[in-house]
Design a protein around this motif. Structure first.
Motif, PDB file in Angstrom:
ATOM      1  N   ARG A 156       8.206   9.647  -4.270  1.00  0.00           N
ATOM      2  CA  ARG A 156       8.949   8.493  -3.731  1.00  0.00           C
ATOM      3  C   ARG A 156      10.447   8.633  -3.970  1.00  0.00           C
ATOM      4  O   ARG A 156      11.255   8.284  -3.113  1.00  0.00           O
ATOM      5  N   GLU A 197      13.480   9.068  14.197  1.00  0.00           N
ATOM      6  CA  GLU A 197      14.084  10.412  14.202  1.00  0.00           C
ATOM      7  C   GLU A 197      14.138  10.960  15.634  1.00  0.00           C
ATOM      8  O   GLU A 197      15.150  11.545  16.054  1.00  0.00           O
ATOM      9  N   GLY A 248      12.910  -0.487   1.436  1.00  0.00           N
ATOM     10  CA  GLY A 248      11.780   0.429   1.653  1.00  0.00           C
ATOM     11  C   GLY A 248      11.583   0.657   3.142  1.00  0.00           C
ATOM     12  O   GLY A 248      12.547   0.695   3.914  1.00  0.00           O
ATOM     13  N   SER A 249      10.338   0.808   3.545  1.00  0.00           N
ATOM     14  CA  SER A 249      10.053   0.983   4.982  1.00  0.00           C
ATOM     15  C   SER A 249      10.531  -0.255   5.719  1.00  0.00           C
ATOM     16  O   SER A 249      10.114  -1.364   5.388  1.00  0.00           O
ATOM     17  N   LEU A 295      12.668   5.936   8.218  1.00  0.00           N
ATOM     18  CA  LEU A 295      12.121   4.572   8.239  1.00  0.00           C
ATOM     19  C   LEU A 295      12.880   3.643   7.287  1.00  0.00           C
ATOM     20  O   LEU A 295      12.615   2.450   7.214  1.00  0.00           O
ATOM     21  N   PHE A 307      10.218  -0.822   9.118  1.00  0.00           N
ATOM     22  CA  PHE A 307       9.367  -1.200  10.254  1.00  0.00           C
ATOM     23  C   PHE A 307       7.917  -0.831   9.956  1.00  0.00           C
ATOM     24  O   PHE A 307       7.655   0.071   9.157  1.00  0.00           O
ATOM     25  N   HIS A 308       7.001  -1.546  10.614  1.00  0.00           N
ATOM     26  CA  HIS A 308       5.586  -1.159  10.537  1.00  0.00           C
ATOM     27  C   HIS A 308       5.389   0.132  11.322  1.00  0.00           C
ATOM     28  O   HIS A 308       6.098   0.379  12.299  1.00  0.00           O
ATOM     29  N   GLY A 327       8.883   6.265  11.314  1.00  0.00           N
ATOM     30  CA  GLY A 327       9.966   7.153  10.882  1.00  0.00           C
ATOM     31  C   GLY A 327      10.154   8.293  11.878  1.00  0.00           C
ATOM     32  O   GLY A 327      11.281   8.689  12.190  1.00  0.00           O
ATOM     33  N   ARG A 348      17.291  10.884   4.468  1.00  0.00           N
ATOM     34  CA  ARG A 348      16.127  11.489   3.809  1.00  0.00           C
ATOM     35  C   ARG A 348      14.822  10.981   4.407  1.00  0.00           C
ATOM     36  O   ARG A 348      13.800  11.658   4.363  1.00  0.00           O
ATOM     37  N   GLY A 381       0.815  -1.208   0.000  1.00  0.00           N
ATOM     38  CA  GLY A 381       0.000   0.000   0.000  1.00  0.00           C
ATOM     39  C   GLY A 381       0.842   1.248   0.000  1.00  0.00           C
ATOM     40  O   GLY A 381       1.979   1.248   0.476  1.00  0.00           O
ATOM     41  N   ALA A 382       0.300   2.308  -0.575  1.00  0.00           N
ATOM     42  CA  ALA A 382       0.967   3.609  -0.538  1.00  0.00           C
ATOM     43  C   ALA A 382      -0.037   4.695  -0.896  1.00  0.00           C
ATOM     44  O   ALA A 382      -0.923   4.481  -1.736  1.00  0.00           O
ATOM     45  N   TYR A 383       0.105   5.838  -0.248  1.00  0.00           N
ATOM     46  CA  TYR A 383      -0.673   7.042  -0.562  1.00  0.00           C
ATOM     47  C   TYR A 383      -2.177   6.769  -0.627  1.00  0.00           C
ATOM     48  O   TYR A 383      -2.882   7.223  -1.522  1.00  0.00           O
ATOM     49  N   LYS A 416      12.446  10.462  -1.484  1.00  0.00           N
ATOM     50  CA  LYS A 416      12.595   9.895  -0.141  1.00  0.00           C
ATOM     51  C   LYS A 416      13.333   8.572  -0.106  1.00  0.00           C
ATOM     52  O   LYS A 416      13.944   8.223   0.898  1.00  0.00           O
ATOM     53  N   LEU A 417      13.186   7.794  -1.173  1.00  0.00           N
ATOM     54  CA  LEU A 417      13.654   6.403  -1.115  1.00  0.00           C
ATOM     55  C   LEU A 417      14.789   6.155  -2.105  1.00  0.00           C
ATOM     56  O   LEU A 417      14.772   6.698  -3.217  1.00  0.00           O
ATOM     57  N   LYS A 460      18.165   9.497  12.738  1.00  0.00           N
ATOM     58  CA  LYS A 460      18.052   9.830  11.311  1.00  0.00           C
ATOM     59  C   LYS A 460      19.433  10.198  10.761  1.00  0.00           C
ATOM     60  O   LYS A 460      20.127  11.047  11.334  1.00  0.00           O
TER      61      LYS A 460
HETATM   62  N1  EPU Z   1       8.535  11.064   9.490  1.00  0.00           N
HETATM   63  C1  EPU Z   1       9.487  11.704  10.258  1.00  0.00           C
HETATM   64  N2  EPU Z   1      10.798  11.592   9.880  1.00  0.00           N
HETATM   65  C2  EPU Z   1      11.185  10.902   8.810  1.00  0.00           C
HETATM   66  C3  EPU Z   1      10.218  10.247   8.028  1.00  0.00           C
HETATM   67  C4  EPU Z   1       8.896  10.333   8.389  1.00  0.00           C
HETATM   68  O1  EPU Z   1       9.173  12.330  11.236  1.00  0.00           O
HETATM   69  O2  EPU Z   1      12.395  10.843   8.538  1.00  0.00           O
HETATM   70  C5  EPU Z   1       7.108  11.174   9.868  1.00  0.00           C
HETATM   71  C6  EPU Z   1       6.481  12.446   9.349  1.00  0.00           C
HETATM   72  O3  EPU Z   1       5.591  12.922  10.315  1.00  0.00           O
HETATM   73  C7  EPU Z   1       5.684  11.961   8.153  1.00  0.00           C
HETATM   74  C8  EPU Z   1       5.244  10.591   8.641  1.00  0.00           C
HETATM   75  O4  EPU Z   1       6.377  10.090   9.347  1.00  0.00           O
HETATM   76  O5  EPU Z   1       4.581  12.791   7.893  1.00  0.00           O
HETATM   77  C9  EPU Z   1       4.832   9.647   7.560  1.00  0.00           C
HETATM   78  O6  EPU Z   1       5.876   9.522   6.590  1.00  0.00           O
HETATM   79  P1  EPU Z   1       5.521   9.029   5.102  1.00  0.00           P
HETATM   80  O7  EPU Z   1       4.420   9.837   4.521  1.00  0.00           O
HETATM   81  O8  EPU Z   1       6.781   8.947   4.326  1.00  0.00           O
HETATM   82  O9  EPU Z   1       4.909   7.599   5.327  1.00  0.00           O
HETATM   83  P2  EPU Z   1       5.380   6.348   6.209  1.00  0.00           P
HETATM   84  O10 EPU Z   1       4.303   6.098   7.208  1.00  0.00           O
HETATM   85  O11 EPU Z   1       6.755   6.516   6.703  1.00  0.00           O
HETATM   86  C10 EPU Z   1       4.114   4.593   4.735  1.00  0.00           C
HETATM   87  C11 EPU Z   1       4.458   3.278   4.136  1.00  0.00           C
HETATM   88  C12 EPU Z   1       5.269   3.480   2.859  1.00  0.00           C
HETATM   89  C13 EPU Z   1       4.426   4.284   1.884  1.00  0.00           C
HETATM   90  C14 EPU Z   1       4.047   5.623   2.543  1.00  0.00           C
HETATM   91  C15 EPU Z   1       3.096   6.404   1.696  1.00  0.00           C
HETATM   92  C16 EPU Z   1       4.569   1.791   6.059  1.00  0.00           C
HETATM   93  C17 EPU Z   1       5.436   0.954   6.943  1.00  0.00           C
HETATM   94  N3  EPU Z   1       5.188   2.479   5.102  1.00  0.00           N
HETATM   95  O12 EPU Z   1       5.356   5.199   5.119  1.00  0.00           O
HETATM   96  O13 EPU Z   1       5.554   2.234   2.286  1.00  0.00           O
HETATM   97  O14 EPU Z   1       5.103   4.527   0.679  1.00  0.00           O
HETATM   98  O15 EPU Z   1       3.396   5.376   3.808  1.00  0.00           O
HETATM   99  O16 EPU Z   1       1.837   5.794   1.719  1.00  0.00           O
HETATM  100  O17 EPU Z   1       3.351   1.761   6.202  1.00  0.00           O
HETATM  101  C18 EPU Z   1       7.202   0.521   2.044  1.00  0.00           C
HETATM  102  O18 EPU Z   1       6.395  -0.236   2.566  1.00  0.00           O
HETATM  103  O19 EPU Z   1       8.329   0.138   1.674  1.00  0.00           O
HETATM  104  C19 EPU Z   1       6.843   1.915   1.879  1.00  0.00           C
HETATM  105  C20 EPU Z   1       7.706   2.792   1.382  1.00  0.00           C
END
Ligand code: EPU
Length: 361
Positions: free
Chosen positions: A243, A300, A259-260, A320, A262-263, A296, A317, A140-142, A246-247, A305
């Motif tokens: 993406r 941090e 990718g991410s 997570l 951790f959950h 993430g 960047r 899943g994403a976005y 960030k990745l 980070k």
């Molecule tokens: N954040 C920080 N510092 C960081 C990164 C993130 O504080 O360095 C906080 C921010 O508050 C940010 C929030 O984390 O708003 C969420 O970050 P982001 O929108 O990047 O989403 P995510 O929860 O870290 C999840 C999925 C991703 C997916 C994105 C977009 C999980 C484990 N990961 O990441 O999936 O692309 O949402 O939907 O649910 C993957 O599984 O490999 C993956 C990239």
């Protein structure tokens, strides 16, 4: 001279090995013996050698390697689906049904369907891995999950040695999980049935996810077209840009990543309140069973980070994302992941769950 009309036919299956196993973390990994399936029909899977190999619990199903940590580098027995065709099976006024073989790359499918103007997969652009792996962890994403467009999943039941076609309710999809993940070792996903829309849904384009609305607005200003006019292909490009900022690139080069890592944990409301007293700015989202906190953000907050330890580190960047810069063994990488978990636990009291599968044979 070769006959231009001759079509190179691949055998239904091949025994390979030893052969390297690709993985986006770029850790050393090889299969001692690998069964590559170019065909996933019942007759092929019932071939005695193939059926035996699949029934053996020691045989590991491998795919694109985007959600796996090869802690140990040798996999004695493996199977990989290389069958990668897709076709339209039915269509209606405003939808198409697709049948997709497990070996096709998810991103390739996203690009092909988005380019045809079909809606439903565009938010999953630029995700590595195969279509067969997508239902495992309900990629899943976005705001979109593969479960949202899945009509059925055809699997090989390794225990009962037969094909089954599971309806979405039987797949038990949830955040980053499914029955296939929970009952690991029992199922091998062969084909996935998807329904996509051929007309824009009422709420098009999806802009609810933080950052996406801004990016679509920017696209609109740049092109002089209304946000609602964005095509699925153009929306996929917007997601790709987000993406890539960030990745790390999963296709090639360094660093490697999965990718991410951790959950995003769901904690009790009390725990979230306790943390918010210390960090009032902590992002938190109410969900059915508590509060979801971005992992993430927790990493941090633990001060990690951009933290680097020789060949491994936390991305500067996106916290997570754990990175492999070359030269680490799987064990070194795993020790680093455990260090990150420990530091987050010490700092915040939250125990993060590792998302990729760890191979420790
Ligand atoms: N954040 C920080 N510092 C960081 C990164 C993130 O504080 O360095 C906080 C921010 O508050 C940010 C929030 O984390 O708003 C969420 O970050 P982001 O929108 O990047 O989403 P995510 O929860 O870290 C999840 C999925 C991703 C997916 C994105 C977009 C999980 C484990 N990961 O990441 O999936 O692309 O949402 O939907 O649910 C993957 O599984 O490999 C993956 C990239």
């Amino acid at each position: 001279m070769t006959n231009p009309d001759a079509v190179a036919t691949r055998p239904a299956f091949e025994w390979l090995g030893p052969c390297p196993l690709s993985n986006t973390l770029r850790l050393p990994a090889e299969a001692v013996r690998l069964l590559a399936l170019n065909d996933v029909s019942e007759s092929t899977l019932r071939t005695p050698d193939v059926a035996e190999w699949l029934a053996d619990p020691a045989t590991r199903v491998v795919g694109g390697g985007s959600n796996v940590v090869f802690v140990t580098p040798r996999v004695p027995q493996a199977v990989r689906i290389d069958a990668a065709d897709w076709r339209v099976t039915r269509s209606g006024d405003d939808w198409v049904d697709l049948s997709v073989e497990a070996g096709l790359g998810l991103d390739a499918l996203v690009r092909e369907t988005a380019a045809r103007g079909w809606f439903g997969l565009e938010a999953l652009a630029e995700i590595p891995g195969t279509v067969g792996a997508a239902p495992m962890q309900n990629v899943g994403a976005y705001g979109t999950e593969i479960a949202d467009v899945t009509r059925w999943v055809e699997v090989w039941d390794r225990r009962e040695r037969r094909i089954e076609c599971l309806a979405p309710a039987d797949c038990e999809f949830r955040y980053r999980g499914s029955r296939f993940k929970r009952e690991a070792g029992r199922w091998m996903i062969l084909r996935v049935g998807l329904r996509l829309a051929t007309r824009a849904p009422g709420d098009w384009p999806p802009v609810g996810y933080p950052g996406v609305g801004e990016a679509v607005g920017e696209w609109s200003r740049r092109t002089g077209r209304a946000p609602a006019a964005i095509t699925p292909g153009e929306y996929a490009e917007v997601i790709t840009t987000i993406r890539r900022a960030k990745l790390p690139d999963w296709r090639s080069g360094w660093p490697g990543s999965a990718g991410s890592f951790f959950h995003n944990p769901v904690v009790s409301v009390e725990t979230a309140e306790r943390l918010a007293r210390r960090w009032p700015e902590m992002p938190r989202f109410p969900v059915a069973d508590g509060m979801k906190i971005p992992a993430g953000w927790l990493i941090e907050a633990a001060g990690l980070k951009g933290h680097r330890d020789g060949p491994v580190g936390v991305s500067s960047r996106h916290a997570l994302v754990l990175e492999h810069h070359g030269g680490a063994s799987g064990e070194v990488f795993q020790r680093f992941a455990e260090f990150v978990r420990r530091r987050v636990r010490e700092e915040t009291g939250i125990d993060l769950a590792i998302e990729p599968e760890c191979v420790t044979l």
